[in-house]
Design a protein around this motif. Structure first.
Motif, mmCIF file in Angstrom:
data_model
loop_
_atom_site.group_PDB
_atom_site.id
_atom_site.type_symbol
_atom_site.label_atom_id
_atom_site.label_comp_id
_atom_site.label_asym_id
_atom_site.label_seq_id
_atom_site.Cartn_x
_atom_site.Cartn_y
_atom_site.Cartn_z
ATOM 1 N N GLY B 16 0.802 -1.235 0.000
ATOM 2 C CA GLY B 16 0.000 0.000 0.000
ATOM 3 C C GLY B 16 0.827 1.274 0.000
ATOM 4 O O GLY B 16 0.304 2.340 0.286
ATOM 5 N N ASN B 130 5.848 5.495 2.270
ATOM 6 C CA ASN B 130 4.803 6.468 2.583
ATOM 7 C C ASN B 130 4.640 6.517 4.100
ATOM 8 O O ASN B 130 4.142 5.571 4.703
ATOM 9 C CB ASN B 130 3.470 6.056 1.927
ATOM 10 N N PRO B 131 5.091 7.599 4.729
ATOM 11 C CA PRO B 131 5.046 7.652 6.203
ATOM 12 C C PRO B 131 3.631 7.655 6.773
ATOM 13 O O PRO B 131 3.465 7.471 7.974
ATOM 14 C CB PRO B 131 5.765 8.971 6.516
ATOM 15 N N TYR B 132 2.633 7.856 5.903
ATOM 16 C CA TYR B 132 1.252 7.880 6.400
ATOM 17 C C TYR B 132 0.615 6.495 6.417
ATOM 18 O O TYR B 132 -0.574 6.359 6.670
ATOM 19 C CB TYR B 132 0.420 8.871 5.573
ATOM 20 N N ARG B 133 1.412 5.473 6.133
ATOM 21 C CA ARG B 133 0.943 4.097 6.299
ATOM 22 C C ARG B 133 1.344 3.675 7.714
ATOM 23 O O ARG B 133 2.522 3.732 8.086
ATOM 24 C CB ARG B 133 1.609 3.184 5.263
ATOM 25 N N PRO B 134 0.350 3.237 8.537
ATOM 26 C CA PRO B 134 0.639 3.063 9.964
ATOM 27 C C PRO B 134 1.725 2.043 10.305
ATOM 28 O O PRO B 134 2.494 2.274 11.229
ATOM 29 C CB PRO B 134 -0.710 2.651 10.550
ATOM 30 N N LEU B 135 1.837 0.953 9.571
ATOM 31 C CA LEU B 135 2.827 -0.059 9.948
ATOM 32 C C LEU B 135 4.250 0.357 9.581
ATOM 33 O O LEU B 135 5.216 -0.273 10.020
ATOM 34 C CB LEU B 135 2.504 -1.414 9.312
ATOM 35 N N ASN B 165 1.672 10.330 1.096
ATOM 36 C CA ASN B 165 0.336 10.773 0.682
ATOM 37 C C ASN B 165 -0.738 10.212 1.592
ATOM 38 O O ASN B 165 -0.565 9.177 2.235
ATOM 39 C CB ASN B 165 0.067 10.379 -0.764
ATOM 40 N N LEU B 166 -1.844 10.956 1.638
ATOM 41 C CA LEU B 166 -3.045 10.526 2.361
ATOM 42 C C LEU B 166 -4.180 10.339 1.370
ATOM 43 O O LEU B 166 -5.329 10.713 1.635
ATOM 44 C CB LEU B 166 -3.443 11.584 3.394
ATOM 45 N N GLY B 167 -3.858 9.775 0.207
ATOM 46 C CA GLY B 167 -4.883 9.580 -0.813
ATOM 47 C C GLY B 167 -5.463 10.919 -1.248
ATOM 48 O O GLY B 167 -4.734 11.915 -1.356
ATOM 49 N N SER B 178 6.688 15.265 5.597
ATOM 50 C CA SER B 178 7.298 13.925 5.510
ATOM 51 C C SER B 178 8.805 13.990 5.306
ATOM 52 O O SER B 178 9.476 12.956 5.349
ATOM 53 C CB SER B 178 6.678 13.158 4.342
ATOM 54 N N TYR B 181 11.219 12.391 7.882
ATOM 55 C CA TYR B 181 11.094 10.931 7.835
ATOM 56 C C TYR B 181 11.966 10.378 6.700
ATOM 57 O O TYR B 181 12.789 9.474 6.910
ATOM 58 C CB TYR B 181 9.616 10.590 7.624
#
Lengths: 354, 226
Positions: B16, B130-135, B165-167, B178, B181
């Motif tokens: 993702g 993508n740093p906005y993916r929680p895992l 991105n956050l979609g 970001s 990161y």
């Protein structure tokens, strides 16, 4: 870094369950829900929880019975054929009055069917998820955010009413990615689990979790009491969303992914002068009968949009006592209805573009 | 990123992280300056949302799509497309390879690892983050996933793509936020940030503020997005 994160629906369910205090997950892989199990496998060890891939769906649901009987929050997930395998265990959960959360990310059927999205398990979820008289609370999210919020709600509802709550979603919702807020819900005021088999410590009589009743009178009484509880749930826990409904002469009934597509069609119909609106059940059981009955007072006709051969349509007809015609707009087998198909059905019923 | 010296771009990363969108956009960009160009879908993990969804764009731009016949179908088979070998055999072909997520997806790379390495500096193996993916929102978690991917695919990354991105809700501020990161990942791995991919309409707002910005066109606007 930010309040929101980007998640798949399946991942969102798993994280929401962990937030809700679920520390036991028993699963078995099946597309399109495998990410629930994959996420749990990664996260559970980090929160001192247990992820266990069972040897089958049937084993997994029986492990759920065990963890729930011990008073712990527990979840399992699967997709359509796997949920069918869990049916016996779901009936035992109901017979034992045990809380649990079960996820069904529906795929095309019957049989092995396919891996593309479907809503053809509506009857199975709301009518007969197993043998005997019982219900599940069935929650139908239509966004990744609602997958979080309704998973939180499912654990509270299950504990409050000592029954299984199901999230009934589909492959679209399970696989799609959207930004979500993972804010943790406030702890609900829930009854203590005095019935749990956690050891007597020699201080109290044994708790017994069981669905076998030797006397028919006793079994009848438990069924009647359970249905009294169901009646209270119907009164207090029914949820729905209304979209452009107040002046709608054509009411679209759709849940889950179909409700999102229906909104596009409704906006298109409105731009052509047709007063269409959406009534979206969020609880499929209990079904929002009162909201539909009220809509039938002013609407001319209803259209259900389903990825099934027409299952929820029966609940709509029952809720409005067949006072208005109810049409069906459907795609099946993993195919998804388009806004154009829904609009065409709306126009057909409205008598053409006006 | 300088395309002129490359023959192969491999995109791998966390599930993702946005590899498929990036792969389609990179292939289209590459085709604007080179021919022939192929996009190879090596995803053996994802059942939905595959490069095949962009097939109309790719066809129109004359980018060859190498994809399993079963992608997007009802057959849940982790199949590698039989044409994959061609991207190594045909030395005139430039190819972007879209690898499935995490170590499980990277397993499919293993059989090509030797041939990828043999291309030496004509190949880029890019780690998409993508740093906005929680895992993978924490750099130590992201680095752990990176190690798992390299081990499973028997590959070494040569650069980082920051695909923060956050979609549809992504703002320029999200992209700019970001940077620490991505810089931490670059420092910890010694890898350069070769691209910062940004949705095309946000690009003007971040120009000059992020390293190597790359515009992304979003090819998938599903019916269920209102």
């Amino acid at each position: 870094m930010t309040e929101k994160v980007l998640m798949k629906g399946n991942e969102a369910i798993a994280e929401a369950a962990i937030q809700a205090g679920c520390r036991f997950f028993f699963g078995y892989p099946i597309t399109p829900q495998t990410e629930v199990a994959a996420y749990m496998a990664r996260r559970m060890p980090k929160v001192d929880g247990l992820y266990l891939q069972a040897e089958s769906e049937i084993a997994a649901i029986n492990m759920v019975i065990g963890a729930s009987a011990a008073g712990r929050r527990v979840m399992t997930s699967s997709s359509s054929p796997g949920i069918a395998l869990k049916s016996e265990g779901l009936s035992y959960l109901a017979g034992c009055d045990l809380p649990a959360v079960i996820i069904n990310i529906q795929r095309g059927g019957p049989g092995l069917g396919g891996i593309q999205p479907s809503q053809a398990d509506y009857f199975h979820a709301t009518r007969s998820t197993g043998h005997g008289d019982f219900h599940l609370i069935v929650l139908a999210p239509n966004s990744v955010q609602e997958m979080v919020d309704l998973t939180h709600a499912a654990f509270d509802l299950a504990d409050r009413h000592r029954m299984t709550a199901m999230i009934l979603a589909d492959g679209i919702l399970g696989q799609m990615m959207e930004p979500v807020s993972l804010s943790k819900p406030d702890a609900a005021d829930l009854p203590p689990k005095g019935w749990a088999t956690t050891g007597t410590g020699g201080a109290r009589p044994h708790n017994i979790i069981n669905s076998l009743f030797l006397q028919p009178e006793e079994l009848e009484r438990t069924n009647l009491e359970r249905y009294d509880r169901y009646a209270r749930i119907e009164t207090h826990e029914t949820r729905h969303e209304a979209f452009m409904l107040s002046d709608a002469e054509i009411v679209i009934a759709a849940y889950g992914a179909c409700s999102r597509i229906a909104k596009n069609a409704i906006l298109a119909a409105r731009s052509r002068g047709i007063r269409a609106g959406l009534l979206r059940p969020i609880t499929l059981w209990p079904f929002p009968k009162k909201a539909f009955a009220a809509a039938a007072d002013t609407a001319r006709a209803f259209v259900t949009v389903e990825m099934s051969m027409g299952q929820m349509i029966e609940d709509v007809e029952l809720a409005i006592r067949c006072r208005r015609p109810v049409a069906l707009c459907k795609r099946v087998g993993g195919m998804v209805p388009t806004p154009e198909e829904i609009l065409a059905k709306i126009e057909e019923i409205a008598g053409g573009v006006r | 990123m300088d395309f002129s010296s490359l023959r192969l771009i491999v995109l791998a990363g966390h599930y993702g992280s946005g590899k498929t969108h990036l792969a389609v956009n990179l292939a289209l960009r590459w085709r604007a300056v080179r021919a022939p160009v192929a996009l190879a879908d090596l995803d053996i993990v994802n059942p939905y949302y595959r490069a095949k969804d962009a097939s109309a764009w790719l066809r129109e731009a004359d980018v060859r799509l190498i994809s399993s016949a079963f992608a997007g179908s009802n057959l849940d088979a982790p199949a590698v497309p039989p044409e994959m070998g061609r991207i190594f055999d045909d030395d005139t072909l430039c190819a972007v390879v879209d690898v499935g997520g995490d170590d499980r997806g990277a397993l499919a790379l293993g059989r090509y690892a030797g041939r990828i390495a043999a291309l030496r500096d004509r190949r880029a193996v890019l780690w998409v983050v993508n740093p906005y993916r929680p895992l993978t929102g924490r750099t130590d978690d992201a680095l752990a996933v990176m190690g798992e991917i390299e081990a499973a695919g028997n590959i070494r990354f040569t650069g980082i793509v920051n695909n923060a991105n956050l979609g549809p809700e992504t703002t320029p501020e999200n992209v700019i936020a970001s940077l620490p990161y991505a810089e931490t990942l670059a420092r910890e791995t010694g890898l350069p940030i070769v691209l910062t991919s940004v949705r095309a309409d946000l690009l003007p707002a971040v120009a000059g503020l992020v390293p190597n910005p790359f515009p992304l066109r979003i090819f998938h606007k599903p019916e269920w997005v209102l």
